[in-house]
Design a protein around this motif. Structure first.
Motif, PDB file in Angstrom:
ATOM      1  N   VAL A   1      18.100  36.408 -11.584  1.00  0.00           N
ATOM      2  CA  VAL A   1      18.839  37.091 -12.649  1.00  0.00           C
ATOM      3  C   VAL A   1      17.861  37.761 -13.608  1.00  0.00           C
ATOM      4  N   LYS A   2      18.300  38.862 -14.191  1.00  0.00           N
ATOM      5  CA  LYS A   2      17.475  39.588 -15.152  1.00  0.00           C
ATOM      6  C   LYS A   2      17.949  39.381 -16.580  1.00  0.00           C
ATOM      7  N   ASP A   3      19.179  38.936 -16.732  1.00  0.00           N
ATOM      8  CA  ASP A   3      19.746  38.748 -18.068  1.00  0.00           C
ATOM      9  C   ASP A   3      19.659  37.289 -18.493  1.00  0.00           C
ATOM     10  N   THR A   4      19.778  37.059 -19.782  1.00  0.00           N
ATOM     11  CA  THR A   4      19.910  35.699 -20.291  1.00  0.00           C
ATOM     12  C   THR A   4      21.329  35.210 -20.009  1.00  0.00           C
ATOM     13  N   ILE A   5      21.432  34.010 -19.468  1.00  0.00           N
ATOM     14  CA  ILE A   5      22.728  33.439 -19.097  1.00  0.00           C
ATOM     15  C   ILE A   5      23.034  32.259 -20.006  1.00  0.00           C
TER      16      ILE A   5
ATOM     17  N   PRO B   1      34.815  25.083 -23.923  1.00  0.00           N
ATOM     18  CA  PRO B   1      36.220  25.495 -23.755  1.00  0.00           C
ATOM     19  C   PRO B   1      36.746  26.370 -24.882  1.00  0.00           C
ATOM     20  N   GLU B   2      36.095  26.316 -26.070  1.00  0.00           N
ATOM     21  CA  GLU B   2      36.550  27.120 -27.200  1.00  0.00           C
ATOM     22  C   GLU B   2      35.889  28.493 -27.259  1.00  0.00           C
ATOM     23  N   GLY B   3      34.995  28.785 -26.294  1.00  0.00           N
ATOM     24  CA  GLY B   3      34.364  30.092 -26.268  1.00  0.00           C
ATOM     25  C   GLY B   3      33.097  30.203 -27.080  1.00  0.00           C
ATOM     26  N   PHE B   4      32.490  29.084 -27.440  1.00  0.00           N
ATOM     27  CA  PHE B   4      31.211  29.086 -28.129  1.00  0.00           C
ATOM     28  C   PHE B   4      30.097  28.729 -27.151  1.00  0.00           C
ATOM     29  N   VAL B   5      28.877  29.168 -27.492  1.00  0.00           N
ATOM     30  CA  VAL B   5      27.743  28.871 -26.630  1.00  0.00           C
ATOM     31  C   VAL B   5      27.487  27.370 -26.604  1.00  0.00           C
ATOM     32  N   GLU B   6      27.448  26.836 -25.409  1.00  0.00           N
ATOM     33  CA  GLU B   6      27.156  25.427 -25.234  1.00  0.00           C
ATOM     34  C   GLU B   6      25.699  25.212 -24.842  1.00  0.00           C
ATOM     35  N   GLU B   7      25.155  26.175 -24.056  1.00  0.00           N
ATOM     36  CA  GLU B   7      23.799  25.997 -23.546  1.00  0.00           C
ATOM     37  C   GLU B   7      23.257  27.325 -23.052  1.00  0.00           C
TER      38      GLU B   7
END
Length: 237
Positions: free
Chosen positions: A135-139, A144-150
């Motif tokens: 992958v070239k992008d940051t993943i 479940p609430e749509g916030f960044v978990e990791e």
């Protein structure tokens, strides 16, 4: 060592927002499905092609693709099943007297001979391979609430493509096991995942190409036209 290519061409193309199924849409002056079949037809490592399409598309595939473009390695055109893995299983049952299979999505028109040769070199010792690209992008993983978990470590992440290739006896048995409910509760999205779920061997990652895109949306079709133009320009050069 005899190798069969199973090419899946049964997608509905609903995200293309067109009455024409994506495998029959034109890139340049030829349908999407033509391009991958041409590579398998001309490849020195492929002995036979089995084409799996929608039940109502068998005769159209035969007349408008296989016979029109003289794909003589296509030995059978068979109807697929409800889900992708059902279609693969039908293709595996039709592939007799072979040592290895390469399973490819017909909606990926830009597979090339170099990929097939890289797979061929690795397959006898690895037994299970898939092409892909780092992958070239940051993943990021969301909660479940749509916030960044990791934020996932990019250096370990690959975009998985097809072809995926296997020792025939291995992948046939794993599909039979899956049909018997061995992966119940898991959503199997590709054949390499079956090996991950049920097999006791590791899947070898083989370099594919960033141009080896899957035609899913109208934007993909536009990108494919650009890639085809580039490839034609390279041949002229």
């Amino acid at each position: 060592m005899r190798t069969v290519a199973i090419v899946l061409a049964g997608g509905s193309g609903s995200r293309m927002k067109s009455s024409v199924k994506k495998q029959y849409m034109l890139i340049g002056d030829k349908p999407v499905l033509y391009y991958s079949l041409r590579v398998f037809q001309d490849s020195s490592v492929i002995d036979e092609i089995i084409l799996v399409c929608g039940r109502e598309e068998v005769e159209n595939c035969r007349a408008e693709i296989v016979e029109k473009y003289d794909f003589t390695k296509v030995s059978r055109i068979i109807p697929g099943g409800k889900e992708r893995y059902h279609s693969v299983y039908e293709g595996l049952k039709a592939a007799v007297d072979c040592d290895y299979v390469m399973i490819h999505d017909g909606a990926r028109p830009f597979v090339d001979e170099q990929m097939l040769e890289r797979i061929w070199d690795a397959l006898p010792s690895a037994r299970a391979c898939t092409v892909g690209m780092p992958v070239k992008d940051t993943i990021k993983r969301s909660d479940p609430e749509g916030f960044v978990e990791e934020t996932l470590p990019r250096e370990k992440l690959w975009l998985i493509q097809t072809p995926q290739a296997f020792e025939y006896r291995l992948i046939r048995k794993l599909h039979e096991d899956a049909a018997g409910g061995a992966c119940l509760g898991q959503q199997i999205t590709d054949d390499a995942m079956l090996v991950e779920c049920l097999g006791k061997i590791r899947v070898k990652l083989i370099e594919g190409s960033y141009q080896n895109i899957k035609i899913t949306t109208p934007d993909d079709l536009l990108l494919a036209q650009i890639i085809l133009g580039q490839k034609k320009g390279q041949k002229k050069g």
